[in-house]
Structures are given as structure tokens and as C-alpha cells.
Design an enzyme around this catalytic site. Sequence first.
Site, PDB file in Angstrom:
ATOM      1  N   MET A  30      75.880 -17.086  12.215  1.00  0.00           N
ATOM      2  CA  MET A  30      74.661 -17.369  11.444  1.00  0.00           C
ATOM      3  C   MET A  30      73.849 -18.477  12.115  1.00  0.00           C
ATOM      4  O   MET A  30      72.967 -19.075  11.489  1.00  0.00           O
ATOM      5  CB  MET A  30      75.013 -17.749  10.009  1.00  0.00           C
ATOM      6  CG  MET A  30      75.723 -16.608   9.261  1.00  0.00           C
ATOM      7  SD  MET A  30      75.602 -16.711   7.478  1.00  0.00           S
ATOM      8  CE  MET A  30      76.403 -18.271   7.148  1.00  0.00           C
ATOM      9  N   HIS A  37      81.421 -21.905  17.497  1.00  0.00           N
ATOM     10  CA  HIS A  37      80.777 -20.634  17.840  1.00  0.00           C
ATOM     11  C   HIS A  37      80.877 -20.356  19.341  1.00  0.00           C
ATOM     12  O   HIS A  37      81.118 -19.237  19.766  1.00  0.00           O
ATOM     13  CB  HIS A  37      79.280 -20.679  17.486  1.00  0.00           C
ATOM     14  CG  HIS A  37      78.982 -20.908  16.040  1.00  0.00           C
ATOM     15  ND1 HIS A  37      78.367 -22.049  15.579  1.00  0.00           N
ATOM     16  CD2 HIS A  37      79.189 -20.133  14.945  1.00  0.00           C
ATOM     17  CE1 HIS A  37      78.196 -21.961  14.273  1.00  0.00           C
ATOM     18  NE2 HIS A  37      78.695 -20.814  13.858  1.00  0.00           N
TER      19      HIS A  37
HETATM   20  P1  AMP Z   1      79.197 -18.785  10.851  1.00  0.00           P
HETATM   21  O1  AMP Z   1      78.015 -19.001  11.724  1.00  0.00           O
HETATM   22  O2  AMP Z   1      79.583 -19.972  10.025  1.00  0.00           O
HETATM   23  O3  AMP Z   1      79.110 -17.492  10.053  1.00  0.00           O
HETATM   24  O4  AMP Z   1      80.426 -18.565  11.825  1.00  0.00           O
HETATM   25  C1  AMP Z   1      80.375 -17.565  12.816  1.00  0.00           C
HETATM   26  C2  AMP Z   1      81.740 -17.426  13.439  1.00  0.00           C
HETATM   27  O5  AMP Z   1      82.115 -18.671  14.034  1.00  0.00           O
HETATM   28  C3  AMP Z   1      82.843 -17.083  12.423  1.00  0.00           C
HETATM   29  O6  AMP Z   1      83.731 -16.139  13.008  1.00  0.00           O
HETATM   30  C4  AMP Z   1      83.507 -18.408  12.201  1.00  0.00           C
HETATM   31  O7  AMP Z   1      84.846 -18.314  11.782  1.00  0.00           O
HETATM   32  C5  AMP Z   1      83.411 -19.026  13.587  1.00  0.00           C
HETATM   33  N1  AMP Z   1      83.561 -20.467  13.515  1.00  0.00           N
HETATM   34  C6  AMP Z   1      82.837 -21.325  12.744  1.00  0.00           C
HETATM   35  N2  AMP Z   1      83.314 -22.581  12.889  1.00  0.00           N
HETATM   36  C7  AMP Z   1      84.348 -22.509  13.764  1.00  0.00           C
HETATM   37  C8  AMP Z   1      85.256 -23.475  14.314  1.00  0.00           C
HETATM   38  N3  AMP Z   1      85.189 -24.764  13.991  1.00  0.00           N
HETATM   39  N4  AMP Z   1      86.200 -23.043  15.176  1.00  0.00           N
HETATM   40  C9  AMP Z   1      86.285 -21.716  15.493  1.00  0.00           C
HETATM   41  N5  AMP Z   1      85.471 -20.770  15.014  1.00  0.00           N
HETATM   42  C10 AMP Z   1      84.517 -21.161  14.162  1.00  0.00           C
END
Ligand code: AMP
Length: 284
Positions: A30, A37
Amino acid sequence: MLVISTIADLRGHLDAVRAAGATVGFAPTMGALHDGHLSLAAAAAEQCDVVVMSIFVNPTQFGEGEDFSAYPRQLELDLELAQDAGVDVVFTPSVEEMYPADATTTVHVAGLTEMFEGDSRPGHFDGVATIVAKLFAIVGPCRAYFGEKDFQQLAVVTRMAADLDLPVEVVGCPIVREPDGLAMSSRNVYLTPPEREAATVLHRSLRAARAMVEAGERDRAILEAHIASIIDAEPLAELDYVAVVDPVTLQRPDVLASGSSVRILLVARVGIPRLLDNLGIDVA
Ligand code: AMP
């Protein structure tokens, strides 16, 4: 790096990539990119020929009163970060492109979505499963990289891809943390300096529970109560839930079996944001 905003263009490009014999790695996000990410993009780049990242703040996974309109958006900076991380294609569709007004289909994954985040955020996982199913349909055969940070989401997406026979291999990637242990999250920007300090209590409490398991504790309820007491002792943190679960079924065992693996799922509110963290433990 290509920036593509229509479904037809992304499909056309990736069909040509695969027709030329190259493999596709996909990291859905997102935006408001951070090193968590970018670790997904790095894993994709290591294992696949072409790396696609989507940046789309998905309205259907936000509930009433949640932060959809306030969610951090920084596309220009994200494009620079993605390029530096080795992303080949960024997909930035509009809400209208992803959700035409006449669309009526929702994807619901039963069972895994009824507890924890599903309980705290009604409808959230239907929004996640629907957008991820659509993205998988658009990107096509690929490996898709998800963070263990959102552990229940990873379980739900893995189940959905298997149940719907989607030509996608879902790959989980470890949580990327700040030097003091706080799990990286786009929502950490909401924390004031004292809240940011207090937020380290999540990882501290998980590590304390792991130390208890290593010292021989096997009672699930005692471990959960210990974590709750550490969170309760931090005045700026408010526990939402803690659960010691089987990493696949997300069911809570009464007693941790030797030789098994468990995940401790933890969510606490610190100031405005609900912070998610979790830790895997191999039980000796
Ligand atoms: P989001 O943008 O929050 O929807 O996250 C996108 C992807 O990044 C998802 O698969 C999350 O689990 C992953 N993600 C977010 N924060 C972390 C983190 N600290 N470590 C690893 N993956 C992450």
C-alpha cells in the site's frame, strides 16, 4: 523502471515477459515504503527475473472510522525507493481501475479470518482476499512475496491461493525491525516520540515469552498472561490481543508440544495506531 497504471498494460507487459521465458516476482504493497517492503522486493529480485511491485491503498480493507483517507501516501518518494531496490515494474492503479462501479464479487476465506484481526476489524480480510485475488489474476503466474509482519494475512492469502488454484506461489518473508526491535510499519509515522519509545514494549514482551519457553514453560495461557502483564505495565500501550498459535491453523494449543513450532501474535494500541507484531518459536 516502468510505471504502469492500467490492468491491460500490466497484463500485456507480463505476458510478454513470461513468453520470453522470464519468471515474475510480485510484492503487493500500500506504499509509504520502508525497509520491510523493500525486503520483499529484494527477495523477489533474488529468486525471479522480473520484479513487480503494486502500490495501491485498498479502500475495501479499511473499516468505518479507520485511516483510509489519512493513510500515508508518498508516490514520488516510493518510486525512487522502488527503483533503488531493483523493482522493474510498479503497478499504481486508481480505485476506479480496481473497483469498477458494477463489480459485485467478494472473496471470503472462511475459518482463518474469524479470529484476531478478523475479529478486531470486521470485513478486513474480505477486502484483503478480494484485492489480492484480483492482483494475482492481473499479474498472472508468479511468486508473490508477503511479510510475516502481517502473519494472519500471510496465512489467509496462502489458503486463498491454494483453494482457488491460483498459479501463484506465496512466499513469506521475515519481519524487518528498527534497531530497537520495533517492527517497521507505514503506520509508525503516527507515533509521537514518547509513544515511539513505548512501542518497543511489543517486541520486548515477545522476547520475554520466548525466554520463558526456552526455560521450559509450556503452558500457553501462562505465556499469554505474561505478555499481557508486560504490555499492561506500559502506560501508553493498550493490549488488543495476544495469542500463542499453531502457525498454519492459527489454533491455540493448551500446551506447547515439544518439537512443534508456535507463533505468538500480538496487537496493542499505542496512541492512534494499532501495532502488530509476532514471533516464531521452535519448541525444544
Ligand atoms: P502494507 O503496505 O502494509 O500492506 O504491506 C505490504 C507488504 O509488506 C505486506 O506483505 C506486509 O506484511 C509487508 N511488510 C510490512 N511491514 C513489514 C516488515 N516490517 N517486515 C516485513 N514485511 C513487512
